[in-house]
Design a protein around this motif. Structure first.
Motif, PDB file in Angstrom:
ATOM      1  N   SER A  78      66.247  75.372  29.646  1.00 16.35           N
ATOM      2  CA  SER A  78      67.518  75.878  30.159  1.00 16.35           C
ATOM      3  C   SER A  78      68.436  76.336  29.026  1.00 16.35           C
ATOM      4  O   SER A  78      69.360  77.118  29.252  1.00 16.35           O
ATOM      5  CB  SER A  78      68.237  74.782  30.971  1.00 16.35           C
ATOM      6  OG  SER A  78      67.467  74.370  32.071  1.00 16.35           O
ATOM      7  N   PHE A  79      68.196  75.834  27.822  1.00 16.62           N
ATOM      8  CA  PHE A  79      69.014  76.173  26.661  1.00 16.62           C
ATOM      9  C   PHE A  79      68.183  76.974  25.668  1.00 16.62           C
ATOM     10  O   PHE A  79      66.960  76.837  25.624  1.00 16.62           O
ATOM     11  CB  PHE A  79      69.501  74.898  25.951  1.00 16.62           C
ATOM     12  CG  PHE A  79      70.361  74.008  26.785  1.00 16.62           C
ATOM     13  CD1 PHE A  79      71.751  74.089  26.708  1.00 16.62           C
ATOM     14  CD2 PHE A  79      69.804  73.073  27.653  1.00 16.62           C
ATOM     15  CE1 PHE A  79      72.552  73.260  27.472  1.00 16.62           C
ATOM     16  CE2 PHE A  79      70.594  72.242  28.416  1.00 16.62           C
ATOM     17  CZ  PHE A  79      71.978  72.345  28.335  1.00 16.62           C
ATOM     18  N   ASN A  80      68.853  77.798  24.860  1.00 19.38           N
ATOM     19  CA  ASN A  80      68.108  78.408  23.764  1.00 19.38           C
ATOM     20  C   ASN A  80      67.947  77.360  22.666  1.00 19.38           C
ATOM     21  O   ASN A  80      68.709  76.390  22.582  1.00 19.38           O
ATOM     22  CB  ASN A  80      68.782  79.691  23.251  1.00 19.38           C
ATOM     23  CG  ASN A  80      70.114  79.441  22.564  1.00 19.38           C
ATOM     24  OD1 ASN A  80      70.214  78.624  21.653  1.00 19.38           O
ATOM     25  ND2 ASN A  80      71.150  80.136  22.996  1.00 19.38           N
ATOM     26  N   LYS A  81      66.958  77.556  21.821  1.00 19.34           N
ATOM     27  CA  LYS A  81      66.583  76.525  20.852  1.00 19.34           C
ATOM     28  C   LYS A  81      67.700  76.188  19.879  1.00 19.34           C
ATOM     29  O   LYS A  81      67.933  75.017  19.556  1.00 19.34           O
ATOM     30  CB  LYS A  81      65.332  76.977  20.092  1.00 19.34           C
ATOM     31  CG  LYS A  81      64.080  77.046  20.956  1.00 19.34           C
ATOM     32  CD  LYS A  81      62.870  77.438  20.126  1.00 19.34           C
ATOM     33  CE  LYS A  81      61.612  77.479  20.995  1.00 19.34           C
ATOM     34  NZ  LYS A  81      60.410  77.869  20.215  1.00 19.34           N
ATOM     35  N   ILE A  82      68.409  77.205  19.397  1.00 19.53           N
ATOM     36  CA  ILE A  82      69.475  76.975  18.430  1.00 19.53           C
ATOM     37  C   ILE A  82      70.621  76.179  19.066  1.00 19.53           C
ATOM     38  O   ILE A  82      71.139  75.222  18.484  1.00 19.53           O
ATOM     39  CB  ILE A  82      70.003  78.315  17.874  1.00 19.53           C
ATOM     40  CG1 ILE A  82      68.894  79.033  17.089  1.00 19.53           C
ATOM     41  CG2 ILE A  82      71.224  78.094  16.985  1.00 19.53           C
ATOM     42  CD1 ILE A  82      69.291  80.398  16.581  1.00 19.53           C
ATOM     43  N   GLN A  83      70.972  76.585  20.274  1.00 19.16           N
ATOM     44  CA  GLN A  83      72.048  75.916  21.015  1.00 19.16           C
ATOM     45  C   GLN A  83      71.705  74.452  21.268  1.00 19.16           C
ATOM     46  O   GLN A  83      72.528  73.553  21.029  1.00 19.16           O
ATOM     47  CB  GLN A  83      72.242  76.660  22.340  1.00 19.16           C
ATOM     48  CG  GLN A  83      73.281  76.092  23.272  1.00 19.16           C
ATOM     49  CD  GLN A  83      73.214  76.837  24.595  1.00 19.16           C
ATOM     50  OE1 GLN A  83      72.426  76.490  25.476  1.00 19.16           O
ATOM     51  NE2 GLN A  83      74.021  77.872  24.728  1.00 19.16           N
ATOM     52  N   LEU A  84      70.481  74.208  21.705  1.00 20.71           N
ATOM     53  CA  LEU A  84      70.058  72.848  22.012  1.00 20.71           C
ATOM     54  C   LEU A  84      69.994  71.991  20.746  1.00 20.71           C
ATOM     55  O   LEU A  84      70.391  70.820  20.757  1.00 20.71           O
ATOM     56  CB  LEU A  84      68.698  72.877  22.710  1.00 20.71           C
ATOM     57  CG  LEU A  84      68.156  71.542  23.207  1.00 20.71           C
ATOM     58  CD1 LEU A  84      69.132  70.903  24.190  1.00 20.71           C
ATOM     59  CD2 LEU A  84      66.798  71.741  23.879  1.00 20.71           C
TER      60      LEU A  84
END
Length: 288
Positions: free
Chosen positions: A25-31
């Motif tokens: 549900s999240f992009n990798k950087i954001q997560l």
């Protein structure tokens, strides 16, 4: 100052309300940033799938306040969903914890295994099982069902989607399955106005019990009960998750219940040092 996007804000609101999301549900950087700041915890499921749970309510509050000047996440989301609202007005709304808004969308989702008759504005309607779709009850104040229908609340979206695979768990007779999506009090508000019995199907962990006790039982009283299968001891022992228990322990280790059944479940969870998520009841070997 950058504004928090509606898409991300909605995901954080879901986590704030005690739900879990898939890692995808999240992009990798954001997560990675959220995990690094201790705001979320990531749980690995199998070789490729992950699930995200809120790890620190205080951490999220500080993150929103310091980075985006958001004091009220729910209000921020509601205002961004108004088409005519400007970004500046949304920010003003979010920083005012006492301001109240009217929502464009209200209500909850319903699902059935067999058709059920109901009334909306006094007119008869039929809620039918249609694979791939759910019925959304918007004007719930004028939604009526027979008092004999058992209402079953499904906390997890996947369990709500695959109700036919779990029908044998519940008593026979007419059943209406509900999901409180979006995450509001509309479902509980409606339940408090009708005489029907309510059966809550949530996670068999400390957080799941706390959600039921504080968000349902306190408002609905004796007509609300927590679903506990007869073989729960075996299920927790064999399929329970120790990491889930450990992550919840600090926050919920003092959790107690005046309901003897729930207290016995709490004791069982502590004895095994494991929690069991309700997805474990959706069939065996199913590709989800």
């Amino acid at each position: 100052m950058n504004n928090l996007s509606l898409a991300i804000a909605k995901k954080l609101l879901i986590l704030e309300n005690g739900e879990m999301l898939t890692g995808s549900s999240f992009n990798k950087i954001q997560l990675a940033k959220l995990e690094q700041e201790g705001i979320v915890a990531i749980q690995r499921i199998g070789r490729t799938k992950t699930r995200v749970r809120l790890n620190s309510e205080a951490g999220l509050a500080n993150y929103l306040r310091n980075r985006y000047q958001i004091e009220n996440l729910e209000a921020y989301v509601e205002m961004l969903q108004q088409i005519e609202i400007s970004g500046r007005e949304a920010q003003q709304m979010a920083s005012n914890t006492k301001l109240r808004t009217s929502r464009t969308f209200k209500g909850f989702l319903v699902n059935v295994i067999k058709p059920i008759k109901a009334k909306l504005h006094g007119k008869e309607i039929v809620i039918e099982p249609r694979p791939g779709t759910f019925t959304f009850i918007h004007d719930y104040e004028n939604f009526e069902i027979d008092k004999k229908v058992l209402i079953i609340g499904m906390e997890n979206p996947e369990n709500f989607r695959f109700i036919e695979l779990q029908d044998a768990l519940f008593p026979k007779g007419e059943k209406l399955f509900l999901s409180r999506y979006p995450q509001t009090n509309d479902l509980v508000n409606w339940l408090s106005t009708i005489p029907n019995s309510y059966l809550h199907f949530g996670d068999f962990d400390l957080a799941g019990i706390s959600i039921f006790e504080n968000e349902y039982s306190k408002k609905l009283g004796e007509k609300a009960s927590f679903f506990i299968p007869d073989d729960i001891e075996k299920r927790i022992a064999e399929k329970g998750n120790r990491d889930l228990y450990n992550k919840q322990y600090v926050k919920y280790n003092t959790l107690k219940s005046s309901d003897t059944r729930l207290q016995a479940l709490i004791d069982l969870i502590h004895a095994n040092k494991k929690g069991l998520e309700q997805e474990a009841f959706i069939g065996n070997g199913m590709d989800r």
